[in-house]
Motif scaffolding. Structure first.
Motif, PDB file in Angstrom:
ATOM      1  N   ASP A  56      33.415  34.448  42.771  1.00  0.00           N
ATOM      2  CA  ASP A  56      32.172  35.093  42.323  1.00  0.00           C
ATOM      3  C   ASP A  56      32.168  36.580  42.678  1.00  0.00           C
ATOM      4  O   ASP A  56      31.648  37.409  41.920  1.00  0.00           O
ATOM      5  N   PHE A  57      32.750  36.914  43.830  1.00  0.00           N
ATOM      6  CA  PHE A  57      32.874  38.326  44.203  1.00  0.00           C
ATOM      7  C   PHE A  57      33.715  39.075  43.175  1.00  0.00           C
ATOM      8  O   PHE A  57      33.324  40.158  42.707  1.00  0.00           O
ATOM      9  N   LEU A  58      34.872  38.512  42.816  1.00  0.00           N
ATOM     10  CA  LEU A  58      35.742  39.174  41.844  1.00  0.00           C
ATOM     11  C   LEU A  58      35.056  39.327  40.493  1.00  0.00           C
ATOM     12  O   LEU A  58      35.113  40.401  39.870  1.00  0.00           O
ATOM     13  N   LYS A  59      34.376  38.276  40.052  1.00  0.00           N
ATOM     14  CA  LYS A  59      33.662  38.369  38.772  1.00  0.00           C
ATOM     15  C   LYS A  59      32.519  39.370  38.870  1.00  0.00           C
ATOM     16  O   LYS A  59      32.190  40.067  37.902  1.00  0.00           O
ATOM     17  N   GLY A  60      31.920  39.448  40.053  1.00  0.00           N
ATOM     18  CA  GLY A  60      30.808  40.370  40.252  1.00  0.00           C
ATOM     19  C   GLY A  60      31.216  41.828  40.185  1.00  0.00           C
ATOM     20  O   GLY A  60      30.409  42.692  39.817  1.00  0.00           O
ATOM     21  N   ILE A  61      32.467  42.147  40.544  1.00  0.00           N
ATOM     22  CA  ILE A  61      32.918  43.547  40.471  1.00  0.00           C
ATOM     23  C   ILE A  61      33.593  43.862  39.142  1.00  0.00           C
ATOM     24  O   ILE A  61      34.021  45.003  38.919  1.00  0.00           O
ATOM     25  N   GLY A  62      33.686  42.825  38.254  1.00  0.00           N
ATOM     26  CA  GLY A  62      34.180  43.111  36.911  1.00  0.00           C
ATOM     27  C   GLY A  62      35.393  42.330  36.473  1.00  0.00           C
ATOM     28  O   GLY A  62      35.797  42.418  35.311  1.00  0.00           O
ATOM     29  N   PHE A  63      36.014  41.549  37.346  1.00  0.00           N
ATOM     30  CA  PHE A  63      37.150  40.735  36.939  1.00  0.00           C
ATOM     31  C   PHE A  63      36.659  39.581  36.067  1.00  0.00           C
ATOM     32  O   PHE A  63      35.603  38.995  36.329  1.00  0.00           O
TER      33      PHE A  63
END
Length: 561
Positions: free
Chosen positions: A412-419
């Motif tokens: 979720d962190f990675l998706k949250g920064i744009g991944f």
């Protein structure tokens, strides 16, 4: 076409249930929740608290000479401070009232503690506001006097704590100064409760010089409340005045100029009627994540208030599908696919601002959403659009792993920064260490050093372990790279792994040894930072030996230790 007054009332009534017309009414709005009183049987708790409140009110009025109205406010709104006293009394239903009165008579209380809780300051925060070595209002009555003036004018007693926390200097002013200032505000055509709502939203009005810059503010508010006839719909309701003024304040906080938005707000009344303050603030935070100027977000709302009605949390998007929907050219789409494959796939609409920043398309996209219909009309075309099977297979493995919650949190962190939902993201995920909160702190730290957002995401794709460093260490490495090594942040684009090497035992000694070789005329070649740092110890010594046979001894004895 003008909007009927009944329309205002219908919509405003959704948000404001009370029509508070007096301070005493307002003072009772805060729900009373009983603290833990284990010694008192449940059926007597309410009765005991009421008796204690009455005894405290009588004590403050009769013994401490406070006006009854304000003694009652304190007695009724200091339930947690009061409960501490109640616990000191051995409970017996027939004698509790007399026993509590006796406790007050022979055990003086800290009047400031009860006062601060009663004006709406959370009981747990009260100790931070208590004056040193003072227990009684007779020792310093300034705060109480100011509260009495404000309450007498119409301020809800249990909302004075907001004023105190926002602008403590208000409570150091004399009664005459506060009264004079409040009367001055009424000269703009507002009644007492209207001024109360305005000052609660703009507490600085009660602290600034009387010749300050508040006239443009009142010009805006007159347009909003008087010229649009909204004032008649919220008349007598402090909550309604406060809520609408808070919404106006959101635009000032976004950078809109006071005195310049009243007319626009009149034309876009739905901003103040249909949208709650919480929603307005949340949407403002969302669009500010695009990395644009705050004032641009304020102007976006003023020009396109309909955008506030779009669900930007729950929908799922296809990154390429959305870019096509917004009209990105085929050539640029191909460039995006080639340069930013880690962003492609699906993602939540809630992450849209950071997705666009990761693609370095945030400014282009923000300009596009001035046509709110583009955003409102977007939807995934079919259930299988942009689904990455490698990602979904990996997702199933994560869900059945030993630590699914921890891994999903990092994802979720990675998706949250744009991944996006793609195989590259899973590859990065496998090399991330730490909690999602820790990863976010390290990401924010690197962003704070000046690295561009899209470039930082590219760096993480190339060298995920840069997010395994402590924020302080990351800052030290970036500072050493730019200040002592004389390089720039752009060098990290090609060599992000620089941030993975040990600063004290690797980067600093090797760099300073190479400088020593150059300064002593032993080496005329300028080695790149990567060749300096990334070379293994064995190869580094071999290279140094090739420069001069005695150089390895100097390195081992003077620099590597």
């Amino acid at each position: 076409m003008s909007i009927p007054k009944s329309f205002f009332f219908t919509h405003l009534s959704r948000y404001f249930s009370s029509s508070s017309t007096s301070t005493s009414t307002c003072a009772s709005r805060r729900p009373q929740r009983f603290p833990n009183l284990p010694k008192i049987p449940s059926k007597y708790k309410s009765q005991a608290v009421q008796q204690a409140q009455k005894a405290l009110t009588d004590y403050l009025h009769t013994t401490r000479s406070l006006p009854f109205t304000y003694a009652e406010h304190i007695g009724r709104n200091s339930i947690f401070s009061l409960s501490n006293l109640i616990r000191k009394v051995d409970f017996s239903a027939p004698t509790f009232s007399r026993s509590f009165q006796r406790l007050l008579r022979y055990n003086p209380i800290n009047e400031f503690e009860f006062f601060f809780e009663s004006i709406g300051i959370d009981y747990n925060d009260v100790p931070g506001f208590l004056p040193a070595n003072k227990f009684f209002f007779s020792e310093d009555g300034t705060v109480l006097n100011a509260a009495c003036v404000l309450s007498g004018f119409g301020f809800p007693w249990n909302m004075l704590g907001k004023l105190y926390k926002d602008e403590v200097s208000i409570f150091s002013k004399s009664s005459e100064e506060l009264t004079g200032r409040l009367r001055r505000f009424k000269e703009y055509g507002f009644g007492n409760l209207s001024v109360v709502g305005i000052c609660l939203a703009f507490p600085e009005l009660l602290t600034e010089n009387i010749n300050g810059d508040f006239e443009p503010l009142f010009d805006d508010l007159k347009r909003v409340f008087v010229e649009s006839d909204m004032g008649s719909c919220v008349e007598g309701n402090v909550d309604a005045w406060y809520e609408v003024c808070c919404k106006v304040r959101v635009f000032y906080d976004l950078g809109c100029q006071k005195g310049m938005i009243g007319e626009q707000l009149c034309r876009k009344k739905e901003l103040l009627i249909e949208c709650s303050k919480e929603v307005l603030v949340k949407k403002a935070e969302y669009f500010c994540k695009f990395g644009v100027q705050n004032i641009d977000v304020g102007l976006l709302f003023l020009e396109n208030p309909q955008i506030l009605n779009i669900d930007l949390e729950t929908p799922v998007m296809s990154v390429l599908g959305l870019l096509k929907h917004f009209g990105l050219s085929r050539k640029k789409l191909d460039s995006v696919c080639q340069k930013y494959p880690h962003v492609l796939g699906r993602n939540k609409m809630a992450n849209l601002p950071h997705v666009m920043r990761a693609l370095d398309l945030h400014e282009w996209f923000f300009d596009k959403i001035s046509d709110h219909q583009l955003l409102a009309s977007y939807a995934i075309s079919n259930p299988d659009e942009d689904v990455d099977t490698k990602f979904t297979d990996s997702l199933k493995k994560i869900e059945s792993s030993r630590t699914p919650i921890h891994n999903m949190s990092k994802l979720d962190f990675l998706k949250g920064i744009g991944f996006g939902e793609n195989a590259l993201t899973i590859k990065v995920l496998d090399n991330l260490h730490g909690t999602s909160m820790g990863l976010q702190k390290r990401f924010d730290c690197l962003l704070g050093t000046g690295i561009e957002y899209s470039k930082l995401c590219l760096m993480i794709r190339m060298a995920p372990k840069i997010l395994s460093q402590n924020p302080e260490i990351l800052e030290q490495k970036v500072r050493f790279l730019c200040q002592e090594m004389g390089s720039s942040l752009e060098y990290l684009d090609s060599f992000p792994s620089f941030l993975c090497f040990d600063l004290k035992n690797r980067i600093i000694p090797r760099y300073r040894f190479c400088v020593w070789l150059t300064e002593n005329g032993l080496c005329s070649r300028n080695y790149s930072i990567a060749s300096m740092i990334a070379t293994s110890e064995k190869n580094f010594i071999a290279r140094v030996f090739g420069i001069h046979p005695a150089a390895p001894k100097q390195w081992l004895e003077c620099f590597s230790k």
